[in-house]
Design a protein around this motif. Structure first.
Motif, PDB file in Angstrom:
ATOM      1  N   ASP A 108       0.840  -1.213   0.000  1.00 45.37           N
ATOM      2  CA  ASP A 108       0.000   0.000   0.000  1.00 45.37           C
ATOM      3  C   ASP A 108       0.868   1.253   0.000  1.00 45.37           C
ATOM      4  O   ASP A 108       0.597   2.206  -0.731  1.00 45.37           O
ATOM      5  N   ASP A 109       1.910   1.254   0.833  1.00 44.17           N
ATOM      6  CA  ASP A 109       2.833   2.406   0.895  1.00 44.17           C
ATOM      7  C   ASP A 109       3.512   2.646  -0.455  1.00 44.17           C
ATOM      8  O   ASP A 109       3.670   3.790  -0.874  1.00 44.17           O
ATOM      9  N   LEU A 110       3.930   1.566  -1.093  1.00 47.35           N
ATOM     10  CA  LEU A 110       4.654   1.691  -2.355  1.00 47.35           C
ATOM     11  C   LEU A 110       3.763   2.155  -3.511  1.00 47.35           C
ATOM     12  O   LEU A 110       4.263   2.681  -4.503  1.00 47.35           O
ATOM     13  N   GLN A 111       2.466   1.990  -3.368  1.00 53.76           N
ATOM     14  CA  GLN A 111       1.541   2.451  -4.408  1.00 53.76           C
ATOM     15  C   GLN A 111       1.286   3.956  -4.316  1.00 53.76           C
ATOM     16  O   GLN A 111       0.876   4.571  -5.287  1.00 53.76           O
ATOM     17  N   LYS A 112       1.569   4.524  -3.168  1.00 53.74           N
ATOM     18  CA  LYS A 112       1.337   5.954  -2.935  1.00 53.74           C
ATOM     19  C   LYS A 112       2.581   6.753  -3.305  1.00 53.74           C
ATOM     20  O   LYS A 112       3.663   6.200  -3.488  1.00 53.74           O
ATOM     21  N   PRO A 113       2.440   8.080  -3.373  1.00 48.31           N
ATOM     22  CA  PRO A 113       3.622   8.927  -3.576  1.00 48.31           C
ATOM     23  C   PRO A 113       4.626   8.686  -2.463  1.00 48.31           C
ATOM     24  O   PRO A 113       4.220   8.428  -1.337  1.00 48.31           O
ATOM     25  N   PRO A 114       5.880   8.706  -2.737  1.00 49.03           N
ATOM     26  CA  PRO A 114       6.560   9.131  -3.956  1.00 49.03           C
ATOM     27  C   PRO A 114       6.878   7.983  -4.926  1.00 49.03           C
ATOM     28  O   PRO A 114       7.559   8.191  -5.910  1.00 49.03           O
ATOM     29  N   PHE A 115       6.358   6.756  -4.658  1.00 51.66           N
ATOM     30  CA  PHE A 115       6.757   5.602  -5.463  1.00 51.66           C
ATOM     31  C   PHE A 115       5.828   5.305  -6.647  1.00 51.66           C
ATOM     32  O   PHE A 115       6.297   5.128  -7.756  1.00 51.66           O
ATOM     33  N   GLY A 116       4.554   5.164  -6.419  1.00 52.57           N
ATOM     34  CA  GLY A 116       3.618   4.891  -7.507  1.00 52.57           C
ATOM     35  C   GLY A 116       3.759   3.513  -8.129  1.00 52.57           C
ATOM     36  O   GLY A 116       3.614   3.356  -9.332  1.00 52.57           O
ATOM     37  N   TYR A 117       4.034   2.511  -7.296  1.00 48.16           N
ATOM     38  CA  TYR A 117       4.171   1.144  -7.807  1.00 48.16           C
ATOM     39  C   TYR A 117       2.795   0.538  -8.054  1.00 48.16           C
ATOM     40  O   TYR A 117       1.819   0.891  -7.394  1.00 48.16           O
ATOM     41  N   TYR A 118       2.719  -0.360  -9.036  1.00 50.11           N
ATOM     42  CA  TYR A 118       1.489  -1.069  -9.336  1.00 50.11           C
ATOM     43  C   TYR A 118       1.854  -2.401  -9.968  1.00 50.11           C
ATOM     44  O   TYR A 118       3.037  -2.711 -10.157  1.00 50.11           O
ATOM     45  N   ASN A 119       0.864  -3.207 -10.278  1.00 53.82           N
ATOM     46  CA  ASN A 119       1.070  -4.581 -10.720  1.00 53.82           C
ATOM     47  C   ASN A 119       1.664  -4.640 -12.125  1.00 53.82           C
ATOM     48  O   ASN A 119       0.943  -4.759 -13.114  1.00 53.82           O
ATOM     49  N   THR A 120       2.989  -4.557 -12.208  1.00 56.32           N
ATOM     50  CA  THR A 120       3.683  -4.598 -13.490  1.00 56.32           C
ATOM     51  C   THR A 120       4.938  -5.449 -13.412  1.00 56.32           C
ATOM     52  O   THR A 120       5.476  -5.696 -12.328  1.00 56.32           O
ATOM     53  N   ILE A 121       5.413  -5.838 -14.576  1.00 54.14           N
ATOM     54  CA  ILE A 121       6.689  -6.559 -14.673  1.00 54.14           C
ATOM     55  C   ILE A 121       7.805  -5.727 -14.053  1.00 54.14           C
ATOM     56  O   ILE A 121       8.627  -6.242 -13.289  1.00 54.14           O
ATOM     57  N   ALA A 122       7.841  -4.442 -14.373  1.00 54.84           N
ATOM     58  CA  ALA A 122       8.900  -3.572 -13.851  1.00 54.84           C
ATOM     59  C   ALA A 122       8.915  -3.595 -12.326  1.00 54.84           C
ATOM     60  O   ALA A 122       9.974  -3.742 -11.714  1.00 54.84           O
ATOM     61  N   CYS A 123       7.749  -3.464 -11.718  1.00 46.32           N
ATOM     62  CA  CYS A 123       7.681  -3.449 -10.251  1.00 46.32           C
ATOM     63  C   CYS A 123       8.103  -4.798  -9.672  1.00 46.32           C
ATOM     64  O   CYS A 123       8.809  -4.852  -8.661  1.00 46.32           O
ATOM     65  N   GLY A 124       7.693  -5.891 -10.316  1.00 46.52           N
ATOM     66  CA  GLY A 124       8.092  -7.220  -9.849  1.00 46.52           C
ATOM     67  C   GLY A 124       9.598  -7.410  -9.893  1.00 46.52           C
ATOM     68  O   GLY A 124      10.198  -7.947  -8.959  1.00 46.52           O
ATOM     69  N   ILE A 125      10.207  -6.955 -10.967  1.00 47.27           N
ATOM     70  CA  ILE A 125      11.665  -7.080 -11.079  1.00 47.27           C
ATOM     71  C   ILE A 125      12.358  -6.196 -10.047  1.00 47.27           C
ATOM     72  O   ILE A 125      13.293  -6.638  -9.364  1.00 47.27           O
ATOM     73  N   LEU A 126      11.927  -4.962  -9.922  1.00 43.20           N
ATOM     74  CA  LEU A 126      12.578  -4.044  -8.983  1.00 43.20           C
ATOM     75  C   LEU A 126      12.427  -4.507  -7.545  1.00 43.20           C
ATOM     76  O   LEU A 126      13.390  -4.472  -6.770  1.00 43.20           O
ATOM     77  N   LEU A 127      11.247  -4.974  -7.175  1.00 48.00           N
ATOM     78  CA  LEU A 127      11.062  -5.493  -5.816  1.00 48.00           C
ATOM     79  C   LEU A 127      11.840  -6.788  -5.613  1.00 48.00           C
ATOM     80  O   LEU A 127      12.451  -6.991  -4.553  1.00 48.00           O
ATOM     81  N   GLY A 128      11.836  -7.659  -6.611  1.00 45.32           N
ATOM     82  CA  GLY A 128      12.635  -8.887  -6.523  1.00 45.32           C
ATOM     83  C   GLY A 128      14.107  -8.574  -6.343  1.00 45.32           C
ATOM     84  O   GLY A 128      14.806  -9.207  -5.541  1.00 45.32           O
ATOM     85  N   PHE A 129      14.577  -7.574  -7.068  1.00 42.11           N
ATOM     86  CA  PHE A 129      15.976  -7.157  -6.958  1.00 42.11           C
ATOM     87  C   PHE A 129      16.291  -6.680  -5.539  1.00 42.11           C
ATOM     88  O   PHE A 129      17.273  -7.124  -4.937  1.00 42.11           O
ATOM     89  N   ILE A 130      15.468  -5.815  -4.984  1.00 40.65           N
ATOM     90  CA  ILE A 130      15.725  -5.313  -3.625  1.00 40.65           C
ATOM     91  C   ILE A 130      15.601  -6.429  -2.597  1.00 40.65           C
ATOM     92  O   ILE A 130      16.461  -6.584  -1.729  1.00 40.65           O
ATOM     93  N   PHE A 131      14.561  -7.234  -2.690  1.00 38.07           N
ATOM     94  CA  PHE A 131      14.385  -8.319  -1.717  1.00 38.07           C
ATOM     95  C   PHE A 131      15.446  -9.403  -1.878  1.00 38.07           C
ATOM     96  O   PHE A 131      15.687 -10.166  -0.941  1.00 38.07           O
TER      97      PHE A 131
END
Length: 168
Positions: A108-131
């Motif tokens: 929920d936090d990541l979907q709000k400003p300043p991030f604007g994450y949503y259900n996408t390949i890009a977000c999955g890769i970026l979160l996978g990378f950090i985790f």
């Protein structure tokens, strides 16, 4: 094209300065997240050109080979590096808080400003990378069956995909 640029500069960049669109601009990176995207992020490699578009953005920003989460948190220079650094800092702060991290709240936090994450390949890769920096660490994930899971590669992939698809 000019209208798109004006909207991006005056709206998106102002409200979501750390959005995934500031890391990768390829349209195909914004299809729905799947296990392949999360796997590419966790492994930091893929044979799929669509997924490599996102990984190549991380590589171009000199992030892909950094050894620790602290290295990512302290990364700067390019716009991509600043965006990923902010994401890493946010996740690290949550993980190091000493409290149980509720991943649906984090999402929920990541979907709000300043991030604007949503259900996408890009977000999955970026979160996978950090985790991926938490792989085989002291942390665990309690899945929907209330079973604690070690953050092995497969668990991280499932966790990130579940998170991106809003099924936490």
């Amino acid at each position: 094209a000019n209208l798109r640029k004006v909207i991006r500069m005056n709206v998106q960049d102002h409200i979501f300065p750390f959005a995934p669109e500031n890391v990768v601009v390829t349209n195909t990176a914004y299809k729905t997240c799947n296990d392949s995207a999360s796997t590419a992020g966790v492994r930091r490699t893929s044979n799929n050109s669509q997924l490599n578009n996102v990984l190549n953005s991380l590589k171009a920003a000199a992030l892909l080979d950094l050894a620790t989460i602290d290295d990512i948190v302290n990364a700067n220079g390019t716009k991509q590096a600043k965006c990923i650094s902010a994401l890493a800092k946010h996740i690290k702060n949550e993980m190091d808080s000493g409290k149980k991290v509720i991943l649906s709240d984090l999402w929920d936090d990541l979907q709000k400003p300043p991030f604007g994450y949503y259900n996408t390949i890009a977000c999955g890769i970026l979160l996978g990378f950090i985790f991926s920096y938490y792989k085989n660490s002291k942390y665990t994930w309690t899945d929907s069956a209330q079973s604690p899971q070690v953050l092995a590669e497969g668990t991280l992939v499932k966790m990130v995909t579940t998170m991106c698809t809003g099924k936490m």
